[in-house]
Design a protein around this motif. Structure first.
Motif, PDB file in Angstrom:
ATOM      1  N   MET A  93       0.837  -1.185   0.000  1.00  0.00           N
ATOM      2  CA  MET A  93       0.000   0.000   0.000  1.00  0.00           C
ATOM      3  C   MET A  93       0.876   1.240   0.000  1.00  0.00           C
ATOM      4  N   ASN A  94       1.123   1.720  -1.185  1.00  0.00           N
ATOM      5  CA  ASN A  94       1.989   2.880  -1.289  1.00  0.00           C
ATOM      6  C   ASN A  94       1.275   4.118  -1.794  1.00  0.00           C
ATOM      7  N   THR A  95       0.261   3.936  -2.622  1.00  0.00           N
ATOM      8  CA  THR A  95      -0.391   5.103  -3.202  1.00  0.00           C
ATOM      9  C   THR A  95      -1.560   5.542  -2.329  1.00  0.00           C
ATOM     10  N   VAL A  96      -1.959   6.780  -2.538  1.00  0.00           N
ATOM     11  CA  VAL A  96      -3.121   7.317  -1.833  1.00  0.00           C
ATOM     12  C   VAL A  96      -4.335   6.434  -2.097  1.00  0.00           C
ATOM     13  N   PHE A  97      -4.534   6.081  -3.353  1.00  0.00           N
ATOM     14  CA  PHE A  97      -5.684   5.262  -3.722  1.00  0.00           C
ATOM     15  C   PHE A  97      -5.658   3.912  -3.012  1.00  0.00           C
TER      16      PHE A  97
END
Length: 188
Positions: free
Chosen positions: A1-5
């Motif tokens: 889980m790296n992106t904002v989305f």
């Protein structure tokens, strides 16, 4: 889980989970640099209705309350709800992207945290203090004031009645309507 989305999707996907690992992850997202992730985390915590989230939500109240309030851009065009006409926002000359992002956030995170506490159905003294302040202080966006009143109505704590009575006299319709819902004898 790296992106904002991805972080937002995680919050949505685990809002109904009851395990401590996902609770810890969602609480950690309340400290994310991106307001959209903090917003999604607050909503997920409200959906979970877990009182263990209370200290983290109070911490969120504290950090978000230190952020600058948005300043309203100039609006051009007179449209009503449901209109298909366009509305143009013009920010004052020199408005930075950071200030535009503050305007976009404009209380959404605080509003989501207020509603989360209302959904949890209990509040500690610190959370109650923030809800009382948000319900009455005119410097806060009406969405925050209305959400605080809704949470106070859901909590139905006798010491909040004077706050709700004052908020029920607010000029802003949403705030006074949510406040009235928490008063004895309210009928829709």
């Amino acid at each position: 889980m790296n992106t904002v989305f991805e972080k937002m999707e995680y919050c949505a996907a685990h809002a109904a989970s009851n395990d401590s690992v996902t609770l810890a992850n969602i609480i950690a997202f309340l400290r994310d640099d991106n307001w959209r992730v903090r917003y999604a985390a607050a909503i997920a915590l409200g959906d979970r209705r877990d009182p263990q989230a209370m200290p983290a939500l109070v911490e969120l109240f504290e950090s978000e309350s230190k952020e600058p309030l948005f300043s309203q851009p100039e609006l051009h065009g007179g449209i009503h709800a449901g209109s298909t006409e366009s509305l143009t926002l013009e920010f004052p000359e020199g408005t930075t992207d950071e200030l535009k992002e503050i305007w976009r956030r404009r209380g959404r995170v605080l509003q989501a945290a207020c509603l989360a506490i209302g959904n949890i159905g209990q509040a500690d003294a610190a959370a109650l203090g923030y809800l009382h302040r948000f319900a009455l202080e005119q410097s806060y966006d009406y969405g925050i004031r209305a959400a605080a009143c809704k949470a106070l109505a859901q909590l139905a704590i006798p010491e909040s009645l004077p706050i709700l009575e004052l908020a029920a006299k607010d000029e802003e319709w949403c705030t006074k309507t949510e406040a009235k819902k928490g008063l004895p004898g309210y009928t829709p």
